[in-house]
Design an enzyme around this catalytic site. Structure first.
Site, mmCIF file in Angstrom:
data_model
loop_
_atom_site.group_PDB
_atom_site.id
_atom_site.type_symbol
_atom_site.label_atom_id
_atom_site.label_comp_id
_atom_site.label_asym_id
_atom_site.label_seq_id
_atom_site.Cartn_x
_atom_site.Cartn_y
_atom_site.Cartn_z
ATOM 1 N N ASP A 34 -10.067 15.278 -17.305
ATOM 2 C CA ASP A 34 -10.390 13.973 -17.369
ATOM 3 C C ASP A 34 -10.106 13.550 -18.945
ATOM 4 O O ASP A 34 -11.014 14.062 -19.616
ATOM 5 C CB ASP A 34 -11.652 13.808 -16.932
ATOM 6 C CG ASP A 34 -12.243 12.351 -17.007
ATOM 7 O OD1 ASP A 34 -11.786 11.582 -17.868
ATOM 8 O OD2 ASP A 34 -13.282 11.981 -16.265
ATOM 9 N N ARG B 186 0.931 -1.175 -0.006
ATOM 10 C CA ARG B 186 -0.060 -0.054 0.011
ATOM 11 C C ARG B 186 0.872 1.226 0.001
ATOM 12 O O ARG B 186 0.470 2.158 -0.691
ATOM 13 C CB ARG B 186 -0.937 -0.165 1.384
ATOM 14 C CG ARG B 186 -1.884 1.287 1.474
ATOM 15 C CD ARG B 186 -2.805 1.389 2.402
ATOM 16 N NE ARG B 186 -2.144 0.775 3.750
ATOM 17 C CZ ARG B 186 -1.623 1.811 4.623
ATOM 18 N NH1 ARG B 186 -1.967 3.194 4.250
ATOM 19 N NH2 ARG B 186 -1.357 1.318 5.773
ATOM 20 N N LYS C 165 -12.035 2.091 -18.658
ATOM 21 C CA LYS C 165 -12.616 2.238 -19.878
ATOM 22 C C LYS C 165 -11.590 2.015 -20.972
ATOM 23 O O LYS C 165 -11.302 0.593 -21.359
ATOM 24 C CB LYS C 165 -13.093 3.729 -20.061
ATOM 25 C CG LYS C 165 -13.939 4.096 -18.958
ATOM 26 C CD LYS C 165 -15.277 3.476 -18.707
ATOM 27 C CE LYS C 165 -16.229 4.055 -17.755
ATOM 28 N NZ LYS C 165 -15.719 4.305 -16.489
#
Length: 353
Positions: A168, A43, A193
């Site tokens: 974006d 992490r 996507k």
């Protein structure tokens, strides 16, 4: 990882970036499912699989990439870098999940949100003087509006406020647009996507050429625990390898469909920016659009996008998109044969004439 020649095309760099360079090593970066690396947690320190994906996307966008568990986790990390009470500008036509995140943060007193028309560049230039963050999306989801990223970024740098400019780039992909070269500070993707490209993962990524911003984003990822899964990063990296070929093929088909839709008697308006695999078109009303969706057989009626399969959705039917024209259908063009897709669309449209 492989050293990348700056003179190589994006198509070549998508193949080689992030690959192991040892001649006797694996051809591809292995899937490394690990939680602990020596005395550190994955992490905090990342994994070789994350690093390879980040190298590849950073190479295509022209900066240093940081991967996150999802696109929304990426946006959350950007918000985390802002001071309390910061003013944020966001396009009125943009991804519903992003707007919902900003509204949630505003309700909690974390930020103040201004909603602006995406193509009103003067309004965005004015907002640069009072906002800490300008969140751009171009083309917008779902209305396919194109924002003047360069002009807005220039205004942000000229003013005293110097807001963070984030773009974006999910729809355009690094093949259609590189916002960092246009003056943006950060470019973000829902890697779910087009980067992943196969509708089989959730992942987000942010890219910046500013070392301090990279550190802030990675610290936010660590503190909020928005770390990508090893399998997801592995699959997304594999998707990036074929992005240039998929983008070219899908864009060619999208342009063909946009042209034919524009000439169809049932279609009132086609929204296509001239490149890319995304387009939208307006039918007379919601009922007509719903009936067209119901009659499609090859094109999938689904909310996500960017995969090898073509999908369609009436966005106004979803919560949070009431501003969208009721008859607008958003089309994400995949890799099926163009004539097969057109026959499917033409048959469905003919049934509602």
């Amino acid at each position: 990882m492989t050293d990348v020649n700056e003179q190589w095309s994006a198509r070549t760099r998508a193949i080689v970036a992030g690959r192991p360079h040892e001649s006797d090593g694996p051809m591809n970066t292995p899937l490394v499912p690990v939680s602990t690396l020596g005395l550190g947690y994955a992490r905090e320190d990342g994994t070789p699989t994350w690093a390879a994906f980040e190298d590849a996307v950073g190479e295509l966008e022209g900066g240093t990439a940081t991967a996150f568990a999802s696109g929304i986790a990426t946006a959350s990390a950007v918000l985390d870098s802002l001071p309390a009470g910061a003013r944020v500008a966001v396009p009125g036509d943009s991804y519903t999940g992003t707007r919902a995140l900003f509204e949630h943060a505003e309700t909690g007193g974390r930020i103040r949100v201004e909603t602006l028309p995406p193509t009103d560049t003067d309004a965005w230039v004015a907002a640069a003087a009072r906002c800490a963050l300008l969140w751009l999306e171009s083309p917008t989801n779902p209305s396919m509006e194109v924002m003047d990223v360069a002009a807005i970024a220039a205004a942000a740098k000229d003013g005293g406020q110097r807001p963070l400019v984030v773009v974006d780039n999910t729809f355009a992909t690094p093949l259609g647009q590189q916002p960092l070269t246009l003056g943006a500070d950060v470019v973000v993707h829902s890697a779910t996507k087009f980067l992943g490209g196969h509708s089989d993962l959730l992942l987000g990524v942010a890219v910046t050429a500013d070392g301090d911003l990279t550190e802030r984003l990675r610290r936010a990822r660590t503190l909020i625990g928005a770390t990508p899964g090893a399998l997801e990063a592995f699959l997304a990296l594999r998707g990036v390898r074929t992005l240039p070929v998929r983008y070219t093929e899908a864009s060619t088909t999208a342009a063909l469909l946009a042209d034919r839709l524009a000439g169809h008697v049932a279609v009132r308006r086609v929204r296509y920016p001239g490149s890319g695999a995304m387009l939208a078109f307006d039918l007379p009303d919601a009922d007509t659009a719903d009936r067209v969706c119901a009659r499609l057989r090859l094109i999938r009626h689904a909310t996500s996008l960017g995969g090898v399969e073509t999908t369609v959705e009436r966005r106004a039917a979803r919560g949070g998109d009431a501003h969208v024209a009721p008859g607008l259908l958003r089309l994400s063009v995949g890799l099926e044969a163009p004539e097969d897709l057109w026959r499917d669309l033409e048959r469905a449209l003919h049934s509602v004439e």
